[in-house]
Design an enzyme around this catalytic site. Sequence first.
Site, PDB file in Angstrom:
ATOM      1  N   THR A   1       0.807  -1.234   0.000  1.00 38.27           N
ATOM      2  CA  THR A   1       0.000   0.000   0.000  1.00 38.27           C
ATOM      3  C   THR A   1       0.837   1.279   0.000  1.00 38.27           C
ATOM      4  OG1 THR A   1      -1.394   1.355   1.468  1.00 38.27           O
ATOM      5  CG2 THR A   1      -0.190  -0.411   2.509  1.00 38.27           C
TER       6      THR A   1
ATOM      7  N   GLU B   1       0.280   3.659   1.847  1.00 38.41           N
ATOM      8  CA  GLU B   1       0.439   4.092   3.244  1.00 38.41           C
ATOM      9  C   GLU B   1       1.861   3.851   3.729  1.00 38.41           C
ATOM     10  OE1 GLU B   1      -2.664   6.116   4.541  1.00 38.41           O
ATOM     11  OE2 GLU B   1      -1.392   5.287   6.100  1.00 38.41           O
TER      12      GLU B   1
ATOM     13  N   TYR C   1      -1.001   0.091  10.962  1.00 43.41           N
ATOM     14  CA  TYR C   1      -1.368  -0.544   9.681  1.00 43.41           C
ATOM     15  C   TYR C   1      -0.179  -0.508   8.712  1.00 43.41           C
ATOM     16  CZ  TYR C   1      -3.443  -0.924   4.996  1.00 43.41           C
ATOM     17  OH  TYR C   1      -3.707  -1.289   3.693  1.00 43.41           O
TER      18      TYR C   1
ATOM     19  N   LYS D   1       2.138  -3.537   7.089  1.00 44.14           N
ATOM     20  CA  LYS D   1       2.242  -3.747   5.641  1.00 44.14           C
ATOM     21  C   LYS D   1       3.697  -3.687   5.169  1.00 44.14           C
ATOM     22  CE  LYS D   1      -1.984  -4.357   3.995  1.00 44.14           C
ATOM     23  NZ  LYS D   1      -2.373  -5.419   3.059  1.00 44.14           N
TER      24      LYS D   1
HETATM   25  P1  NAP Z   1     -11.358  -4.767   2.614  1.00 52.77           P
HETATM   26  O1  NAP Z   1     -12.593  -4.458   1.828  1.00 52.77           O
HETATM   27  O2  NAP Z   1     -11.253  -4.291   4.008  1.00 52.77           O
HETATM   28  O3  NAP Z   1     -11.187  -6.370   2.611  1.00 52.77           O
HETATM   29  C1  NAP Z   1     -10.328  -7.025   3.491  1.00 52.77           C
HETATM   30  C2  NAP Z   1     -10.592  -8.518   3.419  1.00 52.77           C
HETATM   31  O4  NAP Z   1      -9.709  -9.195   4.339  1.00 52.77           O
HETATM   32  C3  NAP Z   1     -12.024  -8.927   3.801  1.00 52.77           C
HETATM   33  O5  NAP Z   1     -12.444  -9.951   2.946  1.00 52.77           O
HETATM   34  C4  NAP Z   1     -11.836  -9.462   5.215  1.00 52.77           C
HETATM   35  O6  NAP Z   1     -12.814 -10.404   5.581  1.00 52.77           O
HETATM   36  C5  NAP Z   1     -10.495 -10.157   5.037  1.00 52.77           C
HETATM   37  N1  NAP Z   1      -9.851 -10.516   6.320  1.00 52.77           N
HETATM   38  C6  NAP Z   1      -9.652  -9.711   7.385  1.00 52.77           C
HETATM   39  N2  NAP Z   1      -9.060 -10.423   8.375  1.00 52.77           N
HETATM   40  C7  NAP Z   1      -8.889 -11.687   7.911  1.00 52.77           C
HETATM   41  C8  NAP Z   1      -8.355 -12.894   8.463  1.00 52.77           C
HETATM   42  N3  NAP Z   1      -7.865 -12.923   9.697  1.00 52.77           N
HETATM   43  N4  NAP Z   1      -8.355 -14.008   7.685  1.00 52.77           N
HETATM   44  C9  NAP Z   1      -8.851 -14.004   6.448  1.00 52.77           C
HETATM   45  N5  NAP Z   1      -9.384 -12.904   5.864  1.00 52.77           N
HETATM   46  C10 NAP Z   1      -9.401 -11.766   6.596  1.00 52.77           C
HETATM   47  O7  NAP Z   1     -10.063  -4.265   1.836  1.00 52.77           O
HETATM   48  P2  NAP Z   1      -9.881  -3.878   0.291  1.00 52.77           P
HETATM   49  O8  NAP Z   1     -10.128  -2.427   0.140  1.00 52.77           O
HETATM   50  O9  NAP Z   1     -10.583  -4.862  -0.554  1.00 52.77           O
HETATM   51  O10 NAP Z   1      -8.295  -4.058   0.136  1.00 52.77           O
HETATM   52  C11 NAP Z   1      -7.736  -5.321  -0.213  1.00 52.77           C
HETATM   53  C12 NAP Z   1      -6.287  -5.355   0.244  1.00 52.77           C
HETATM   54  O11 NAP Z   1      -5.557  -4.312  -0.389  1.00 52.77           O
HETATM   55  C13 NAP Z   1      -6.083  -5.163   1.734  1.00 52.77           C
HETATM   56  O12 NAP Z   1      -4.985  -5.959   2.109  1.00 52.77           O
HETATM   57  C14 NAP Z   1      -5.730  -3.689   1.868  1.00 52.77           C
HETATM   58  O13 NAP Z   1      -4.935  -3.484   3.021  1.00 52.77           O
HETATM   59  C15 NAP Z   1      -4.945  -3.472   0.595  1.00 52.77           C
HETATM   60  N6  NAP Z   1      -4.992  -2.123   0.022  1.00 52.77           N
HETATM   61  C16 NAP Z   1      -6.177  -1.515  -0.198  1.00 52.77           C
HETATM   62  C17 NAP Z   1      -6.207  -0.262  -0.789  1.00 52.77           C
HETATM   63  C18 NAP Z   1      -7.499   0.456  -1.069  1.00 52.77           C
HETATM   64  O14 NAP Z   1      -7.462   1.664  -1.285  1.00 52.77           O
HETATM   65  N7  NAP Z   1      -8.624  -0.235  -1.125  1.00 52.77           N
HETATM   66  C19 NAP Z   1      -4.997   0.365  -1.154  1.00 52.77           C
HETATM   67  C20 NAP Z   1      -3.801  -0.309  -0.915  1.00 52.77           C
HETATM   68  C21 NAP Z   1      -3.811  -1.558  -0.343  1.00 52.77           C
HETATM   69  P3  NAP Z   1     -14.196  -9.996   6.331  1.00 52.77           P
HETATM   70  O15 NAP Z   1     -15.170  -9.719   5.228  1.00 52.77           O
HETATM   71  O16 NAP Z   1     -14.520 -11.205   7.115  1.00 52.77           O
HETATM   72  O17 NAP Z   1     -13.903  -8.779   7.171  1.00 52.77           O
HETATM   73  O1  G4F Z   2     -10.636   6.644   3.531  1.00 51.65           O
HETATM   74  P1  G4F Z   2      -9.517   6.536   4.504  1.00 51.65           P
HETATM   75  O2  G4F Z   2      -9.811   5.860   5.781  1.00 51.65           O
HETATM   76  O3  G4F Z   2      -8.326   5.844   3.719  1.00 51.65           O
HETATM   77  P2  G4F Z   2      -6.761   5.762   4.028  1.00 51.65           P
HETATM   78  O4  G4F Z   2      -6.455   6.048   5.438  1.00 51.65           O
HETATM   79  O5  G4F Z   2      -6.066   6.592   3.014  1.00 51.65           O
HETATM   80  O6  G4F Z   2      -6.465   4.207   3.787  1.00 51.65           O
HETATM   81  C1  G4F Z   2      -6.954   3.537   2.618  1.00 51.65           C
HETATM   82  O7  G4F Z   2      -6.012   3.653   1.577  1.00 51.65           O
HETATM   83  C2  G4F Z   2      -4.747   3.019   1.837  1.00 51.65           C
HETATM   84  C3  G4F Z   2      -3.877   3.260   0.606  1.00 51.65           C
HETATM   85  O8  G4F Z   2      -3.200   4.491   0.735  1.00 51.65           O
HETATM   86  C4  G4F Z   2      -4.992   1.538   2.065  1.00 51.65           C
HETATM   87  F1  G4F Z   2      -3.808   0.905   2.266  1.00 51.65           F
HETATM   88  C5  G4F Z   2      -5.899   1.351   3.265  1.00 51.65           C
HETATM   89  O9  G4F Z   2      -6.175  -0.039   3.426  1.00 51.65           O
HETATM   90  C6  G4F Z   2      -7.215   2.082   2.999  1.00 51.65           C
HETATM   91  O10 G4F Z   2      -7.876   1.433   1.941  1.00 51.65           O
HETATM   92  O11 G4F Z   2      -8.950   7.996   4.832  1.00 51.65           O
HETATM   93  C7  G4F Z   2      -8.532   8.880   3.804  1.00 51.65           C
HETATM   94  C8  G4F Z   2      -8.241  10.240   4.403  1.00 51.65           C
HETATM   95  C9  G4F Z   2      -7.332  10.183   5.643  1.00 51.65           C
HETATM   96  O12 G4F Z   2      -6.410  11.243   5.571  1.00 51.65           O
HETATM   97  C10 G4F Z   2      -8.272  10.408   6.812  1.00 51.65           C
HETATM   98  O13 G4F Z   2      -7.664  11.033   7.939  1.00 51.65           O
HETATM   99  O14 G4F Z   2      -9.470  10.800   4.867  1.00 51.65           O
HETATM  100  C11 G4F Z   2      -9.278  11.335   6.166  1.00 51.65           C
HETATM  101  N1  G4F Z   2     -10.584  11.379   6.834  1.00 51.65           N
HETATM  102  C12 G4F Z   2     -11.215  12.514   7.214  1.00 51.65           C
HETATM  103  N2  G4F Z   2     -12.362  12.211   7.837  1.00 51.65           N
HETATM  104  C13 G4F Z   2     -11.319  10.323   7.207  1.00 51.65           C
HETATM  105  C14 G4F Z   2     -12.447  10.843   7.835  1.00 51.65           C
HETATM  106  N3  G4F Z   2     -11.134   8.990   7.052  1.00 51.65           N
HETATM  107  C15 G4F Z   2     -12.111   8.158   7.526  1.00 51.65           C
HETATM  108  N4  G4F Z   2     -11.970   6.813   7.360  1.00 51.65           N
HETATM  109  N5  G4F Z   2     -13.228   8.633   8.168  1.00 51.65           N
HETATM  110  C16 G4F Z   2     -13.443   9.985   8.356  1.00 51.65           C
HETATM  111  O15 G4F Z   2     -14.436  10.377   8.928  1.00 51.65           O
END
Ligand code: NAP
Ligand code: G4F
Length: 374
Positions: free
Chosen positions: A125, A127, A165, A169
């Site tokens: 990620t 992050e 987090y 990662k």
């Molecule tokens: P998400 O919607 O939160 O999905 C996470 C998945 O992990 C869910 O299916 C969850 O299952 C499963 N999980 C959690 N704990 C587990 C465990 N102990 N054993 C098996 N499965 C488990 O995340 P996403 O947005 O699809 O992201 C997918 C991956 O990419 C994650 O690793 C995230 O950190 C990474 N990532 C995401 C972003 C982004 O912007 N979306 C960016 C960079 C990296 P449940 O349904 O049971 O909770």
């Molecule tokens: O939507 P966020 O929670 O995403 P964040 O922290 O960027 O993380 C996501 O992207 C990462 C990749 O860069 C992934 F690795 C991670 O798993 C996840 O998918 O927050 C985005 C921004 C942050 O700066 C946060 O402080 O929005 C700001 N924010 C402001 N108000 C908020 C809120 N975030 C959340 N979740 N909720 C709020 O009310």
Amino acid sequence: MKTAIIFGVTGQDGSYLSEFLLKNDYKVVGVHRRSSIDTTERLDGCKDNPNFSLVCGDVVDSGSIYSIINTNRPNECYNLSAQSHVGTSFEQPETTFQVNAIGTLNILEAIRTGSHNTRFYQASTSEMFGNNHSVKPQPIDMKVTLKSPYRYQDESTPLNPRSPYAVSKVAAHNLVFTYREAYGIHASCGILFNHESERRGDNFVTRKITSYVASLKCGLDETGGSDDGVKSSVIRECVCWEGKDGDEYSLPHLELGNLDSHRDWGHAEDYVRGMWLMLQQDKPGDYVLSTGESHSVRDFLDEAFGCIGIEDWSKYVVINPKFYRPAEVDYLRGCSAKAELELGWTRQVSFEELVKRMVNSDIEKTEVELEEIE
Ligand code: NAP
Ligand code: G4F
């Protein structure tokens, strides 16, 4: 037919990746953890496909992971499982580290000892960069003159994690590198910048905003209330307005934290294609997937409220300090030149299109919910 295992199949990315792989003639085995309620709603588009199956397993339970990998002997294995919420990681650092780092180690060990030539994808990620960035000259095709240097992150930007987090990662990212170098495993890391969708979890900032905008739009349509501020008044807990019937209607404020952080937001569907491309290369590697654009949370609010014709969202939004993080990542903007060159990957969905799709989808969902209530 190739077999792929997806850990984290019930999540946003897991559902899009399942659909992508099934369309490309894969047999997909999705791993989900046992839960007291059904968590497979996002997989409705896959469940009836004979090439799709679900097995129960938890990445922190090494025995279950070994068994799943050795029973299925997959060609490809995608680790998308995570405690993926950055804010939550400050409250539950141990769980976050167990799932994200030890979970990855368990899968890598199962692949190493299983010797099935399984190719591995790790969900790294942006992050991980924290507040680090690289600097380059402003691109010549950019229309505005930037006041500050052109900041970006790519594969060579040093990592500087700022949350439990991100630390978990980075540990997983380094483990993948180690297993690649030490054992010759075809293991790649996608360093993905934020990607959202109609299926995004509702406690991430984008989905919080779009579902609020949808409630507002449906509420206003329902009552004929005005959004121009003439008839509406703001009290501490909610926004109120007078409907055509003379009754008063209200919606709680949208409570957010830091509005000034910048993210590089793309659509998840584009990003799962990139994950698959990484595993089709002769050699494994690390790749940044991003849009190359950075927008603030305020920009996202502008765009989302703009979708329903509201320019000034200030009366609907209040800052709640509980959503601030102990340490923030201020500015993310990816440079995906390597992925473009080596994988032929580019994003298709623009920022504006992403926001529009999320708002419209939430409006449709809210309308269905309202119909069910009536
Ligand atoms: P998400 O919607 O939160 O999905 C996470 C998945 O992990 C869910 O299916 C969850 O299952 C499963 N999980 C959690 N704990 C587990 C465990 N102990 N054993 C098996 N499965 C488990 O995340 P996403 O947005 O699809 O992201 C997918 C991956 O990419 C994650 O690793 C995230 O950190 C990474 N990532 C995401 C972003 C982004 O912007 N979306 C960016 C960079 C990296 P449940 O349904 O049971 O909770
Ligand atoms: O939507 P966020 O929670 O995403 P964040 O922290 O960027 O993380 C996501 O992207 C990462 C990749 O860069 C992934 F690795 C991670 O798993 C996840 O998918 O927050 C985005 C921004 C942050 O700066 C946060 O402080 O929005 C700001 N924010 C402001 N108000 C908020 C809120 N975030 C959340 N979740 N909720 C709020 O009310």
